[in-house]
Write a protein that holds these residues in place. Structure first.
Motif, PDB file in Angstrom:
ATOM      1  N   ASP A 224       2.726   1.166   2.219  1.00 66.05           N
ATOM      2  CA  ASP A 224       1.314   0.849   1.976  1.00 66.05           C
ATOM      3  C   ASP A 224       1.125  -0.353   1.062  1.00 66.05           C
ATOM      4  N   GLN A 225       1.901  -0.424  -0.011  1.00 70.56           N
ATOM      5  CA  GLN A 225       1.693  -1.501  -0.972  1.00 70.56           C
ATOM      6  C   GLN A 225       2.044  -2.853  -0.372  1.00 70.56           C
ATOM      7  N   LYS A 227       1.885  -3.582   2.841  1.00 69.34           N
ATOM      8  CA  LYS A 227       0.811  -3.882   3.780  1.00 69.34           C
ATOM      9  C   LYS A 227      -0.413  -4.422   3.044  1.00 69.34           C
ATOM     10  N   HIS A 299       4.891   7.809   6.251  1.00 68.82           N
ATOM     11  CA  HIS A 299       4.030   7.837   7.425  1.00 68.82           C
ATOM     12  C   HIS A 299       3.526   9.259   7.712  1.00 68.82           C
ATOM     13  N   THR A 310      -2.358  11.378   5.009  1.00 72.35           N
ATOM     14  CA  THR A 310      -1.531  10.183   4.918  1.00 72.35           C
ATOM     15  C   THR A 310      -2.249   8.980   5.513  1.00 72.35           C
ATOM     16  N   ARG A 313      -4.947   7.929   3.127  1.00 66.01           N
ATOM     17  CA  ARG A 313      -4.361   7.246   1.962  1.00 66.01           C
ATOM     18  C   ARG A 313      -4.010   5.799   2.294  1.00 66.01           C
ATOM     19  N   THR A 314      -3.362   5.593   3.437  1.00 65.59           N
ATOM     20  CA  THR A 314      -2.989   4.236   3.829  1.00 65.59           C
ATOM     21  C   THR A 314      -4.218   3.368   4.042  1.00 65.59           C
ATOM     22  N   SER A 315      -5.245   3.928   4.661  1.00 63.54           N
ATOM     23  CA  SER A 315      -6.462   3.175   4.891  1.00 63.54           C
ATOM     24  C   SER A 315      -7.126   2.778   3.581  1.00 63.54           C
ATOM     25  N   THR A 317      -5.654   2.437   0.670  1.00 67.94           N
ATOM     26  CA  THR A 317      -4.800   1.513  -0.065  1.00 67.94           C
ATOM     27  C   THR A 317      -4.854   0.108   0.511  1.00 67.94           C
ATOM     28  N   THR A 318      -4.920   0.001   1.827  1.00 66.56           N
ATOM     29  CA  THR A 318      -4.805  -1.292   2.502  1.00 66.56           C
ATOM     30  C   THR A 318      -6.122  -1.855   2.988  1.00 66.56           C
TER      31      THR A 318
END
Length: 352
Positions: A224-225, A227, A299, A310, A313-315, A317-318
């Motif tokens: 994530d970071q 990305k 993932h 998950t 969280r990715t959405s 963060t990015t």
């Protein structure tokens, strides 16, 4: 071919707005969720059967409520046995009515950009606008030798290839007078106004995509970071970009992780060995167990609740809102169909 974990690599101007909202698709809670097919060959499997199964997976994804299906390109290897994602997309277009189809990616370094534009335009018209072309630089692999484009096309020709592709998809006349391409003005038939997305695995390809106002496809080999850093470097709207992720759902997270850790190394060990450099340079090594451990940690691999959390969280963060999920991690076709069904029934609704 791409670096492991994503079909890799990287003009026009102007930011894109709503480019990925294809006709008839359902936007889920602000997110767009697709599947990502490598057509991976596990031990004992026959490539022709894998390709037929891949079409069935697209049909299953449409039934399960996914928005799109993206197909990878690889040559001369078991990591993925689809050498022509546009051909497979054409077959899938004829078997479906709603779901979007895309290439993740078509490799520009080994083919003529105008020829690829012609294929993309055909699929655009035959699908009623459901097709999106994803392109990438690829890698320094033996494809360059076999197809005759050579290492220079990979090392310094990607920007010229991308600009020619963009021009050929502008709907108007196209000509070329660069280092690698030169021809008088002509018209692409059928014409189509389309904009590609670009697989970005380096700072150079990120800058190239940003300069041309094109969104990125980001691979599942980074977290994530990383990305988020690439999104910041690009400078465009984060919601325009696409992120690939490994996805596998089971009743519990330990069960899902265990299934993939048992199955994936038998595919990845010989599959990654298929990346053969064209010029004798050392092939990048990968610690396969460590890589699988990384993939299952970062993932959506786990219970339905864990998978949904998950992705959220990715959405967050990015800023990315479009995800394509690699669903073939066990190498078992029936289990992959179940994975698609459960992701559609138990994960996608939780993201509304």
């Amino acid at each position: 071919m791409a670096p492991a974990g994503f079909p890799g690599g990287t003009g026009g101007a102007g930011r894109l707005s709503g480019w990925h909202r294809l006709p008839g698709s359902a936007i889920i809670g602000g997110m767009r969720i697709g599947i990502f097919l490598l057509a991976a060959q596990f031990p004992g499997q026959e490539p022709g059967r894998i390709l037929a199964d891949a079409v069935e997976l697209v049909v299953a994804a449409e039934r399960a409520g996914f928005d799109d299906a993206w197909i990878a390109e690889h040559h001369f290897m078991s990591y993925g046995v689809c050498p022509s994602p546009t051909t497979l997309a054409a077959v899938a277009i004829g078997r479906t009515t709603r779901i979007g189809l895309g290439t993740a990616v078509s490799v520009l370094s080994t083919q003529h950009p105008v020829a690829l534009a012609e294929q993309a335009a055909m699929l655009h018209h035959l699908s009623g606008g459901r097709f999106t072309l994803g392109v990438g630089r690829g890698g320094p692999w033996q494809d360059l030798e076999v197809f005759g484009t050579g290492l220079p096309r990979y090392e310094r020709g990607f920007a010229e290839s991308l600009d020619l592709l963009i021009a050929a998809l502008s709907g108007g006349p196209v000509s070329a007078g660069g280092e690698f391409f030169g021809f008088r003005e002509t018209t692409v038939v059928p014409a189509a106004r389309m904009r590609p997305v670009v697989a970005c695995t380096s700072e150079a390809t990120t800058e190239l995509a940003a300069e041309r106002g094109l969104p990125m496809l980001l691979g599942m080999h980074i977290g994530d970071q990383d990305k988020a850093a690439m999104v910041r470097s690009h400078g465009g709207s984060a919601s325009d970009h696409i992120a690939a992720a490994l996805a596998h759902v089971a009743d519990t997270t330990p069960q899902a992780v265990r299934e993939l850790k048992q199955a994936m190394p038998a595919w990845l060990e010989p599959g990654l060995a298929g990346y053969v450099p064209v010029d004798g340079r050392p092939r990048p090594a990968r610690d396969v167990p460590a890589y699988v451990d990384f993939l299952t940690r970062v993932h959506p691999v786990g219970s339905p609740e864990h998978c949904a959390r998950t992705l959220v969280r990715t959405s967050r963060t990015t800023g990315i809102e479009h995800f394509i999920l690699m669903v073939e991690g066990t190498g078992d076709h029936r289990r992959t169909l179940e994975n698609i069904r459960r992701l559609g029934a138990e994960v996608l609704p939780a993201l509304r």
